[in-house]
Design a protein around this motif. Structure first.
Motif, PDB file in Angstrom:
ATOM      1  N   THR A 128      10.384  -2.440 -11.619  1.00 34.54           N
ATOM      2  CA  THR A 128      10.564  -1.446 -12.549  1.00 34.54           C
ATOM      3  C   THR A 128       9.152  -0.531 -12.103  1.00 34.54           C
ATOM      4  OG1 THR A 128      10.693  -0.904 -14.994  1.00 34.54           O
ATOM      5  CG2 THR A 128       9.153  -2.483 -14.328  1.00 34.54           C
ATOM      6  N   ILE A 129       9.250   0.768 -12.848  1.00 38.89           N
ATOM      7  CA  ILE A 129       8.384   1.602 -12.860  1.00 38.89           C
ATOM      8  C   ILE A 129       7.916   1.619 -14.336  1.00 38.89           C
ATOM      9  CG2 ILE A 129       7.265   3.879 -12.403  1.00 38.89           C
ATOM     10  CD1 ILE A 129       9.215   4.102 -10.181  1.00 38.89           C
ATOM     11  N   ALA A 130       6.891   1.164 -14.742  1.00 37.79           N
ATOM     12  CA  ALA A 130       6.443   1.152 -16.153  1.00 37.79           C
ATOM     13  C   ALA A 130       6.019   2.491 -16.496  1.00 37.79           C
ATOM     14  CB  ALA A 130       5.477   0.007 -16.448  1.00 37.79           C
ATOM     15  N   VAL A 173       0.531  -0.181  -4.988  1.00 31.95           N
ATOM     16  CA  VAL A 173      -0.700   0.528  -5.272  1.00 31.95           C
ATOM     17  C   VAL A 173      -1.053   1.530  -4.388  1.00 31.95           C
ATOM     18  CG1 VAL A 173      -3.084   0.255  -5.662  1.00 31.95           C
ATOM     19  CG2 VAL A 173      -1.737  -1.706  -6.364  1.00 31.95           C
ATOM     20  N   GLY A 174      -1.048   2.772  -4.803  1.00 31.07           N
ATOM     21  CA  GLY A 174      -1.252   3.867  -4.006  1.00 31.07           C
ATOM     22  C   GLY A 174      -2.696   4.505  -4.277  1.00 31.07           C
ATOM     23  N   THR A 175      -2.870   5.101  -5.386  1.00 32.65           N
ATOM     24  CA  THR A 175      -4.066   6.022  -5.747  1.00 32.65           C
ATOM     25  C   THR A 175      -5.276   5.141  -5.607  1.00 32.65           C
ATOM     26  OG1 THR A 175      -2.636   7.053  -7.324  1.00 32.65           O
ATOM     27  CG2 THR A 175      -5.254   7.163  -7.530  1.00 32.65           C
ATOM     28  N   GLY A 176      -5.101   3.703  -6.118  1.00 37.29           N
ATOM     29  CA  GLY A 176      -6.089   2.828  -5.838  1.00 37.29           C
ATOM     30  C   GLY A 176      -6.577   2.484  -4.505  1.00 37.29           C
ATOM     31  N   LEU A 201      11.046   0.886   0.885  1.00 38.88           N
ATOM     32  CA  LEU A 201      11.203   1.954   0.334  1.00 38.88           C
ATOM     33  C   LEU A 201      11.087   1.886  -1.325  1.00 38.88           C
ATOM     34  CD1 LEU A 201      12.481   4.973   0.453  1.00 38.88           C
ATOM     35  CD2 LEU A 201      14.770   3.934   0.295  1.00 38.88           C
ATOM     36  N   ILE A 202      10.346   2.671  -1.856  1.00 39.51           N
ATOM     37  CA  ILE A 202      10.327   2.391  -3.461  1.00 39.51           C
ATOM     38  C   ILE A 202      10.768   3.458  -4.072  1.00 39.51           C
ATOM     39  CG2 ILE A 202       8.308   0.718  -2.966  1.00 39.51           C
ATOM     40  CD1 ILE A 202       6.465   3.065  -3.678  1.00 39.51           C
ATOM     41  N   GLY A 203      11.097   4.685  -3.467  1.00 41.81           N
ATOM     42  CA  GLY A 203      11.486   5.697  -4.319  1.00 41.81           C
ATOM     43  C   GLY A 203      13.116   5.726  -4.555  1.00 41.81           C
ATOM     44  N   GLY A 239       3.969  -3.021 -11.475  1.00 41.66           N
ATOM     45  CA  GLY A 239       2.473  -2.858 -11.375  1.00 41.66           C
ATOM     46  C   GLY A 239       2.181  -1.903 -10.338  1.00 41.66           C
ATOM     47  N   MET A 240       1.424  -0.711 -10.821  1.00 38.23           N
ATOM     48  CA  MET A 240       0.724   0.221 -10.095  1.00 38.23           C
ATOM     49  C   MET A 240      -0.509   0.366 -10.149  1.00 38.23           C
ATOM     50  SD  MET A 240       4.148   2.715 -10.545  1.00 38.23           S
ATOM     51  CE  MET A 240       3.291   4.266 -10.462  1.00 38.23           C
ATOM     52  N   THR A 241      -1.440   1.459  -9.598  1.00 38.24           N
ATOM     53  CA  THR A 241      -2.858   1.412  -9.834  1.00 38.24           C
ATOM     54  C   THR A 241      -3.194   1.084 -11.109  1.00 38.24           C
ATOM     55  OG1 THR A 241      -2.927   2.981  -7.750  1.00 38.24           O
ATOM     56  CG2 THR A 241      -4.845   2.913  -9.444  1.00 38.24           C
ATOM     57  N   GLY A 242      -2.662   1.920 -12.086  1.00 41.48           N
ATOM     58  CA  GLY A 242      -3.250   1.781 -13.482  1.00 41.48           C
ATOM     59  C   GLY A 242      -2.901   0.288 -14.254  1.00 41.48           C
ATOM     60  N   ALA A 263       0.817  -1.273  -0.047  1.00 41.02           N
ATOM     61  CA  ALA A 263       0.199  -0.044  -0.084  1.00 41.02           C
ATOM     62  C   ALA A 263       0.843   1.129  -0.020  1.00 41.02           C
ATOM     63  CB  ALA A 263      -0.897  -0.114   1.262  1.00 41.02           C
ATOM     64  N   VAL A 264       0.738   1.929  -1.169  1.00 38.14           N
ATOM     65  CA  VAL A 264       1.839   3.189  -1.433  1.00 38.14           C
ATOM     66  C   VAL A 264       1.169   4.460  -0.611  1.00 38.14           C
ATOM     67  CG1 VAL A 264       3.011   4.574  -2.985  1.00 38.14           C
ATOM     68  CG2 VAL A 264       2.956   2.327  -3.325  1.00 38.14           C
ATOM     69  N   SER A 265       1.708   4.805   0.436  1.00 38.29           N
ATOM     70  CA  SER A 265       1.080   5.751   1.444  1.00 38.29           C
ATOM     71  C   SER A 265       1.691   7.193   1.133  1.00 38.29           C
ATOM     72  CB  SER A 265       1.062   5.000   2.962  1.00 38.29           C
ATOM     73  OG  SER A 265       2.336   4.611   3.132  1.00 38.29           O
ATOM     74  N   LYS A 266       2.565   7.285   0.301  1.00 40.06           N
ATOM     75  CA  LYS A 266       3.364   8.717   0.218  1.00 40.06           C
ATOM     76  C   LYS A 266       2.144   9.882   0.296  1.00 40.06           C
ATOM     77  CE  LYS A 266       3.798   8.170  -4.712  1.00 40.06           C
ATOM     78  NZ  LYS A 266       4.645   7.792  -5.794  1.00 40.06           N
ATOM     79  N   THR A 267       2.599  10.888   0.882  1.00 37.99           N
ATOM     80  CA  THR A 267       1.898  12.101   0.967  1.00 37.99           C
ATOM     81  C   THR A 267       0.565  11.906   1.961  1.00 37.99           C
ATOM     82  OG1 THR A 267       0.385  11.823  -0.949  1.00 37.99           O
ATOM     83  CG2 THR A 267       2.506  12.614  -1.307  1.00 37.99           C
ATOM     84  N   GLU A 292       6.815   3.653   0.714  1.00 38.67           N
ATOM     85  CA  GLU A 292       7.029   5.055   0.812  1.00 38.67           C
ATOM     86  C   GLU A 292       8.176   5.676  -0.215  1.00 38.67           C
ATOM     87  OE1 GLU A 292       5.430   7.787   2.492  1.00 38.67           O
ATOM     88  OE2 GLU A 292       4.397   6.636   3.778  1.00 38.67           O
ATOM     89  N   ASN A 293       8.104   6.781  -0.753  1.00 40.56           N
ATOM     90  CA  ASN A 293       9.289   6.985  -1.691  1.00 40.56           C
ATOM     91  C   ASN A 293      10.544   7.906  -1.028  1.00 40.56           C
ATOM     92  OD1 ASN A 293       7.493   9.116  -1.975  1.00 40.56           O
ATOM     93  ND2 ASN A 293       8.017   9.331  -4.224  1.00 40.56           N
ATOM     94  N   LYS A 294      10.078   8.518   0.105  1.00 35.86           N
ATOM     95  CA  LYS A 294      11.166   9.389   0.779  1.00 35.86           C
ATOM     96  C   LYS A 294      11.431   9.094   1.980  1.00 35.86           C
ATOM     97  CE  LYS A 294      10.131  13.702  -1.542  1.00 35.86           C
ATOM     98  NZ  LYS A 294       8.734  13.788  -2.045  1.00 35.86           N
TER      99      LYS A 294
HETATM  100  C1  LIG Z   1       3.656   6.565  -5.941  1.00 32.37           C
HETATM  101  C2  LIG Z   1       4.159   5.301  -6.660  1.00 32.37           C
HETATM  102  C3  LIG Z   1       3.607   4.143  -6.959  1.00 32.37           C
HETATM  103  C4  LIG Z   1       1.984   4.247  -6.764  1.00 32.37           C
HETATM  104  O1  LIG Z   1       1.424   4.777  -7.670  1.00 32.37           O
HETATM  105  P1  LIG Z   1       0.055   4.886  -7.890  1.00 32.37           P
HETATM  106  O2  LIG Z   1      -0.208   5.133  -9.333  1.00 32.37           O
HETATM  107  O3  LIG Z   1      -0.698   5.772  -7.061  1.00 32.37           O
HETATM  108  O4  LIG Z   1      -0.486   3.461  -7.567  1.00 32.37           O
HETATM  109  C5  LIG Z   1       4.206   2.879  -6.991  1.00 32.37           C
HETATM  110  N1  LIG Z   1       5.690   2.900  -7.222  1.00 32.37           N
HETATM  111  C6  LIG Z   1       6.252   3.983  -7.124  1.00 32.37           C
HETATM  112  C7  LIG Z   1       7.748   3.904  -7.028  1.00 32.37           C
HETATM  113  C8  LIG Z   1       5.703   5.244  -6.657  1.00 32.37           C
HETATM  114  O5  LIG Z   1       6.635   6.218  -6.482  1.00 32.37           O
END
Ligand SMILES: *Cc1c(COP(=O)(O)O)cnc(C)c1O
Length: 230
Positions: free
Chosen positions: A159-161, A218-221, A75-77, A200-203, A31-35, A54-56
């Protein structure tokens, strides 16, 4: 809101697993909880979430004392080398190791504290100018070097697609990241047997699961859209 969103995400994950003949337990939801405020994270915990991304570094250090107990932090950022010392031992996994120099710094700081860092190597699989991450063709070479570092365990690739409207456009990138993982594993490098694929992220997390993701971020979702600069 968070609990309803989580129900939807969970159902989507289960269905993607079914479609691809995978077990739900093979996919870890982060669960991406940044901000987002700690109150929302507590809601997520009440709905069964135990892992936050979290990315920070600063945000993790600020939130951790406010959320005592069982939560696990990833840590994902992008991680700056001068922040490695303050994050050492505070996160279960670093998803975003994007250079050999960063890995060297992690080795140094984790050794001082007698800890092992679990990491994923970030790959810029779609070769986007704007993105961090290693190019696919340099990834094996870097992993061979990291494999020699006694205080680092390489758990897989991340990866961040690209940001796309149709998640199907990213299927090829997820396929390629998995191929790269299988390919590097087949080289029988000492200390390297990678199981993790963070993609894989929300989209696009459902497509990512169909292509072998073991971590979806997944953050936004879950928490709704983010507002920056408040
Ligand atoms: C913000 C972030 C996410 C989550 O993105 P959403 O589109 O909100 O799900 C996933 N991975 C990384 C590395 C991010 O910085």
């Amino acid at each position: 809101m968070v609990s309803e969103n989580l129900k939807v995400v969970e159902e989507n994950i289960i269905r993607a697993c079914e479609r691809s003949g995978r077990k739900r337990s093979d996919v870890t939801l982060i669960a991406v909880s940044k901000t987002k405020p700690v109150t929302m994270m507590e809601e997520a915990i009440a709905s069964g979430v135990s892992i936050f991304g979290e990315n920070k570094v600063q945000e993790i250090l600020k939130k951790q004392p406010l959320l005592p107990g069982g939560a696990e932090w990833h840590l994902i950022g992008h991680l700056q080398r001068n922040k490695v010392r303050s994050i050492a031992g505070k996160v279960a996994m670093i998803h975003s190791v994007d250079s050999l120099r960063l890995a060297e710094q992690i080795q140094k700081e984790y050794q001082i504290q007698d800890l092992t860092a679990k990491i994923l190597v970030e790959v810029n699989i779609a070769r986007e100018e704007s993105k961090f991450g290693l190019m696919p063709e340099e990834t094996e070479e870097v992993i061979r070097e990291i494999a020699k570092m006694p205080n680092i365990k390489v758990c897989g690739l991340m990866t961040i697609a690209p940001f796309v409207q149709d998640p199907e456009e990213n299927r090829i990138h997820f396929k390629n990241l998995r191929k790269l993982l299988v390919d590097i594993n087949s080289k029988n490098i000492d200390n390297i047997s990678m199981m993790g694929l963070s993609m894989g992220m929300t989209g696009d997390y459902e497509v990512a699961i169909e292509e072998g993701a073991t971590f979806v971020r997944v953050g936004t979702g879950i928490f709704g859209s983010r507002q920056y600069g408040q």
